[in-house]
Design an enzyme around this catalytic site. Structure first.
Site, mmCIF file in Angstrom:
data_model
loop_
_atom_site.group_PDB
_atom_site.id
_atom_site.type_symbol
_atom_site.label_atom_id
_atom_site.label_comp_id
_atom_site.label_asym_id
_atom_site.label_seq_id
_atom_site.Cartn_x
_atom_site.Cartn_y
_atom_site.Cartn_z
ATOM 1 C CB SER A 15 -0.901 -0.038 1.250
ATOM 2 O OG SER A 15 -1.195 1.250 1.719
HETATM 3 N N1 LIG Z 1 -6.661 9.404 1.571
HETATM 4 C C1 LIG Z 1 -5.938 8.273 2.049
HETATM 5 C C2 LIG Z 1 -6.059 7.143 1.016
HETATM 6 C C3 LIG Z 1 -5.566 5.820 1.542
HETATM 7 C C4 LIG Z 1 -5.853 4.714 0.558
HETATM 8 O O1 LIG Z 1 -6.462 4.923 -0.491
HETATM 9 N N2 LIG Z 1 -5.432 3.499 0.906
HETATM 10 C C5 LIG Z 1 -5.722 2.354 0.074
HETATM 11 C C6 LIG Z 1 -4.597 1.372 0.079
HETATM 12 S S1 LIG Z 1 -3.134 2.106 -0.620
HETATM 13 C C7 LIG Z 1 -6.971 1.699 0.622
HETATM 14 O O2 LIG Z 1 -6.907 0.868 1.482
HETATM 15 N N3 LIG Z 1 -8.117 2.155 0.141
HETATM 16 C C8 LIG Z 1 -9.392 1.687 0.578
HETATM 17 C C9 LIG Z 1 -10.440 2.750 0.331
HETATM 18 O O3 LIG Z 1 -10.102 3.834 -0.171
HETATM 19 O O4 LIG Z 1 -11.594 2.494 0.643
HETATM 20 C C10 LIG Z 1 -4.461 8.646 2.296
HETATM 21 O O5 LIG Z 1 -4.068 9.759 1.922
HETATM 22 O O6 LIG Z 1 -3.717 7.870 2.894
#
Ligand SMILES: N[C@@H](CCC(=O)N[C@@H](CS)C(=O)NCC(=O)O)C(=O)O
EC number: 2.5.1.18
Length: 221
Positions: A15
């Site tokens: 991730s």
């Molecule tokens: N806005 C968050 C996004 C985090 C994200 O999109 N993580 C992914 C994995 S890299 C996830 O698990 N997404 C699930 C979702 O968006 O529902 C950040 O800046 O960290």
């Protein structure tokens, strides 16, 4: 119940936002001295399916946005990023290795291994065992890196990664990074999702927040 606040960060090497999340958390940790911090590896695909969610890359518009957003975060934080040629790679062996390192080595050594930039900044495919071993050799030495790699097939290690993943799902996680925060003197867990929640987490815990690149952070991360 602890007299100190705590943050548990559930992450997966696959991730990119976890990559940012653990690096940023380790930056803030130097200022958040009264908080216990732990990085706990999970199997992200298990968290996504356990919460009936799906990876952002599976939704075309989200995937395209993520690609651009990751580059912006890199520019804003100074955390290097080179999108890996093989994405998503299989990170279960890497996560099991990190379970072993967390159990066996000092916190500092473990965190150095978690923060390794091999996959997210150097385009090394850590889904391949030999690449994973050579990426961790400068930190652990070649013998230990190879020994720990062999241990990744042990039942207890596999089970620990499953347990971490189920624990995150039970806490309400639906992606990574997920932070579970407990305030000093309380056992009540509070979930924060994403590497972009640090300002809110700091406010929640009454801690200082100096922006994406705090003055006290090491010059090179
Ligand atoms: N806005 C968050 C996004 C985090 C994200 O999109 N993580 C992914 C994995 S890299 C996830 O698990 N997404 C699930 C979702 O968006 O529902 C950040 O800046 O960290």
């Amino acid at each position: 119940m602890s007299t100190r606040s705590s943050i548990v960060c559930y992450y997966d090497v696959v991730s990119p936002y976890s990559y940012y999340g653990v690096k940023l958390l380790n930056r803030y940790k130097t200022q958040w001295k009264d908080v216990d911090v732990e990085l706990r590896p999970v199997f992200l695909a298990g968290v996504l399916s356990g919460s009936k969610n799906q990876a952002p890359a599976n939704v075309a518009a989200k995937g395209a946005y993520m690609f651009k957003d990751l580059a912006r975060v890199s520019a804003a934080t100074g955390i290097p990023l080179k999108f890996p040629s093989n994405f998503p790679t299989m990170t279960v062996p890497a996560s099991r290795l990190l379970v072993i390192i967390q159990k066996t080595e000092s916190v500092a050594t473990y965190e150095q291994c978690v923060e390794k930039e091999a996959y997210w900044a150097e385009d090394q495919d850590v889904g391949q065992q030999e690449i994973l071993i050579s990426a961790l050799t400068p930190i652990l030495g070649a013998d230990k890196a190879a020994k720990y790699m062999q241990q990744t097939s042990e039942k207890e290690i596999k089970q620990q990664l499953i347990d971490n993943t189920n624990e995150a799902i039970d806490a309400g996680a639906f992606g990574a990074p997920t932070f579970i925060i407990k305030k000093a003197g309380s056992d009540k867990p509070h979930l924060f999702f994403g590497s972009d929640r640090f300002e809110v987490m700091a406010s929640f815990l009454g801690l200082p927040y100096e922006g994406l690149a705090p003055q006290t952070s090491p010059a090179k991360l």
